[in-house]
Design a protein around this motif. Structure first.
Motif, PDB file in Angstrom:
ATOM      1  N   SER A   1     -30.846  57.068 -56.894  1.00 49.17           N
ATOM      2  CA  SER A   1     -30.428  55.702 -57.186  1.00 49.17           C
ATOM      3  C   SER A   1     -31.405  54.712 -56.561  1.00 49.17           C
ATOM      4  O   SER A   1     -31.782  54.861 -55.388  1.00 49.17           O
ATOM      5  CB  SER A   1     -29.005  55.559 -56.632  1.00 49.17           C
ATOM      6  N   VAL A   2     -31.854  53.750 -57.362  1.00 47.07           N
ATOM      7  CA  VAL A   2     -32.785  52.721 -56.882  1.00 47.07           C
ATOM      8  C   VAL A   2     -32.083  51.377 -57.009  1.00 47.07           C
ATOM      9  O   VAL A   2     -31.528  51.062 -58.065  1.00 47.07           O
ATOM     10  CB  VAL A   2     -34.081  52.703 -57.736  1.00 47.07           C
ATOM     11  N   PHE A   3     -32.124  50.607 -55.941  1.00 50.00           N
ATOM     12  CA  PHE A   3     -31.419  49.330 -55.951  1.00 50.00           C
ATOM     13  C   PHE A   3     -32.365  48.218 -55.551  1.00 50.00           C
ATOM     14  O   PHE A   3     -33.005  48.292 -54.513  1.00 50.00           O
ATOM     15  CB  PHE A   3     -30.244  49.371 -54.972  1.00 50.00           C
ATOM     16  N   THR A   4     -32.460  47.161 -56.358  1.00 52.21           N
ATOM     17  CA  THR A   4     -33.284  46.032 -55.945  1.00 52.21           C
ATOM     18  C   THR A   4     -32.425  44.887 -55.403  1.00 52.21           C
ATOM     19  O   THR A   4     -31.631  44.289 -56.103  1.00 52.21           O
ATOM     20  CB  THR A   4     -34.286  45.572 -57.034  1.00 52.21           C
ATOM     21  N   LEU A   5     -32.608  44.685 -54.088  1.00 51.65           N
ATOM     22  CA  LEU A   5     -32.006  43.528 -53.411  1.00 51.65           C
ATOM     23  C   LEU A   5     -32.999  42.379 -53.382  1.00 51.65           C
ATOM     24  O   LEU A   5     -32.616  41.218 -53.285  1.00 51.65           O
ATOM     25  CB  LEU A   5     -31.640  43.887 -51.969  1.00 51.65           C
ATOM     26  N   GLY A   6     -34.292  42.707 -53.404  1.00 52.37           N
ATOM     27  CA  GLY A   6     -35.326  41.680 -53.452  1.00 52.37           C
ATOM     28  C   GLY A   6     -35.116  40.832 -54.696  1.00 52.37           C
ATOM     29  O   GLY A   6     -34.682  41.337 -55.738  1.00 52.37           O
ATOM     30  N   VAL A   7     -35.392  39.534 -54.580  1.00 55.99           N
ATOM     31  CA  VAL A   7     -35.127  38.623 -55.700  1.00 55.99           C
ATOM     32  C   VAL A   7     -36.284  38.651 -56.701  1.00 55.99           C
ATOM     33  O   VAL A   7     -37.446  38.562 -56.314  1.00 55.99           O
ATOM     34  CB  VAL A   7     -34.889  37.192 -55.178  1.00 55.99           C
ATOM     35  N   PHE A   8     -35.944  38.788 -57.961  1.00 52.92           N
ATOM     36  CA  PHE A   8     -36.900  38.692 -59.074  1.00 52.92           C
ATOM     37  C   PHE A   8     -36.437  37.600 -60.016  1.00 52.92           C
ATOM     38  O   PHE A   8     -35.238  37.415 -60.223  1.00 52.92           O
ATOM     39  CB  PHE A   8     -37.011  40.038 -59.805  1.00 52.92           C
ATOM     40  N   ALA A   9     -37.413  36.885 -60.615  1.00 52.43           N
ATOM     41  CA  ALA A   9     -37.045  35.742 -61.452  1.00 52.43           C
ATOM     42  C   ALA A   9     -36.893  36.122 -62.912  1.00 52.43           C
ATOM     43  O   ALA A   9     -35.933  35.725 -63.562  1.00 52.43           O
ATOM     44  CB  ALA A   9     -38.088  34.640 -61.307  1.00 52.43           C
ATOM     45  N   ALA A  10     -37.841  36.896 -63.442  1.00 49.77           N
ATOM     46  CA  ALA A  10     -37.761  37.137 -64.887  1.00 49.77           C
ATOM     47  C   ALA A  10     -38.482  38.408 -65.303  1.00 49.77           C
ATOM     48  O   ALA A  10     -37.896  39.476 -65.359  1.00 49.77           O
ATOM     49  CB  ALA A  10     -38.286  35.926 -65.651  1.00 49.77           C
TER      50      ALA A  10
END
Ligand code: NAD
Ligand code: ZN
Ligand code: ZN
Length: 391
Positions: free
Chosen positions: A304-313
């Motif tokens: 499982s990979v989870f992105t907590l870092g913010v991405f815009a688009a």
């Protein structure tokens, strides 16, 4: 009153602005006692979230004392010492009822921008641009807190300010990731980014039972904090092949869960980093996703990979083939604060979760521009600059 305003790309100033007023029956007015920088603010400063207007007050991770209470507020009283969730949630819509608080349907008065970007609008966030509501932020002497019964939490007497403060956003973000990524007892977890969010994700992974936790970054003082305060093993990505090292420690499989806490301004030493930076500058992609790519490649099959870092688009060269063929679960989220803050305050009260070491620089509000400079450059060992608007 004094407040920190965004005045242009990489420009902040401390100015006099009007004091906040109760606008809605469910509001309280808070005397802000502590408010901190967050990695997310750096994306506003660098202009990668282009929905700021000159004069907007920034800041979304904070605590304080209730000084005025709207007549529809049930549970808050003047004098309460509270920590407040960064996202605004109404508590009554479908999403709030499902504890998906940052997806609230009623708290973003400008839904058009995020609807256009993502198909659907998300909730409002305090001090975080007109894309998510245009609310005044917390780097100010006073602050309006909407839906205060849902988003504010009384801090137990035994929890010191520099611990409670981080329940507002950094620790609740980390808990969102650890919980929704499905960290299980016995798991091996790898976390990219040793800022406040990454360190909290590492510590909370251990608290929910992970057997081994790795933290990846390049700043020695941040990696040292991850070892000392989160009990993590650490990897400096500038000196080694991260995926190979993780495989070596996991019998060749790779971590069960990979949590990315870096976001759209990831640093990357190789040619791919230069390529991403140029494409981002030319607006051919909005985000630099090097840490997410690495997490996907390093994760064990079926993990499982989870992105907590913010991405815009939009991102480029995204290894969708690895996601599909390795059977990965890929998720992300903005913080669901009210779902986790009560549990965090209990852990903090029992001394199981400590965060005081993150507050490396405690400064008066007037010094916020210098605090942001230190935080942005990670200079002088800065992990978080915390401002005290009332001394
Ligand atoms: N999802 C949410 O609700 C939420 C809430 C808060 C913060 N965030 C995001 O989480 C991220 C981290 O926030 P923070 O306050 O800890 O920020 P921070 O700037 O203090 O920390 C980011 C860390 O990432 C490291 N890093 C950069 N490139 C890397 C790479 N390629 N591999 C590994 N590490 C790398 C940096 O050295 C730094 O230590 C930011 O993107 C922020 O916007 C998200
Ligand atoms: Zn934040
Ligand atoms: Zn709602």
């Amino acid at each position: 009153m004094r407040a920190v305003t965004w005045t242009g790309i990489n420009q902040l100033s401390v100015e006099d602005v009007p004091e906040p007023q109760l606008l809605n029956d469910h509001d309280v007015i808070l005397k802000v006692t502590r408010t901190t920088t967050c990695g997310s603010d750096l994306h506003l400063l660098s202009g990668y979230i282009p929905f700021m207007r000159a004069g907007d007050v920034i800041g979304h991770e904070f605590m304080g004392e209730v000084v005025e209470v709207g007549k529809g507020v049930r549970d808050r009283r003047v004098g309460d010492r509270v920590v407040v969730a960064s996202f605004v949630s109404c508590g009554a819509c479908w999403y709030c009822h499902h504890e998906l608080y940052s997806l609230c349907d009623n708290s973003n008065p400008n839904p058009g921008i995020t609807e256009g970007l993502w198909g659907q609008a998300i909730g409002g966030c305090l001090g975080y641009s007109h894309a998510v509501g245009g609310y005044a932020g917390s780097h100010a002497e006073y602050m309006r807190v909407p839906f205060a019964d849902v988003g504010s939490f009384v801090v137990p007497d035994g929890v010191p300010d520099d611990r409670a403060l981080f329940a507002s956003d950094a620790a609740s973000t980390a808990f969102t990731g650890v919980d929704l990524a499905g960290v299980q007892p016995g798991d091996t977890v790898a976390v990219w980014g040793a800022g406040a969010v990454g360190q909290m994700a590492a510590r909370l992974s251990s608290i929910v039972g992970a057997e081994r936790v790795f933290v990846v970054d390049r700043f020695p003082e941040r990696l040292a904090q991850a070892r000392t305060h989160a009990g993590a093993e650490t990897i400096d990505y500038t000196t080694t092949d991260v995926a190979a090292e993780l495989r070596e420690h996991t019998g060749g499989r790779g971590p069960d869960v990979c949590i990315e806490a870096v976001g759209m301004e990831a640093h990357s030493p190789g040619p791919q980093g230069a390529y991403d930076a140029v494409k981002q500058q030319l607006r051919l992609q909005t985000d630099r996703p090097s840490a997410v790519r690495e997490a996907i490649m390093a994760c064990r099959k079926g993990g499982s990979v989870f992105t907590l870092g913010v991405f815009a688009a939009m991102v480029d060269k995204f290894p969708l083939g690895a996601v599909m063929n390795k059977g990965l679960t890929l998720r992300g989220a903005q913080v669901h604060g009210p779902r986790y803050i009560p549990r965090l305050l209990e852990l903090m009260d029992r001394g199981e979760l400590v965060t005081e070491h993150l507050a490396t620089h405690v400064l008066p509000l007037e010094e916020a521009p210098r605090g942001y400079e230190l935080f942005k450059e990670k200079a002088d060992g800065c992990v978080r600059a915390v401002f005290t608007p009332h001394g």
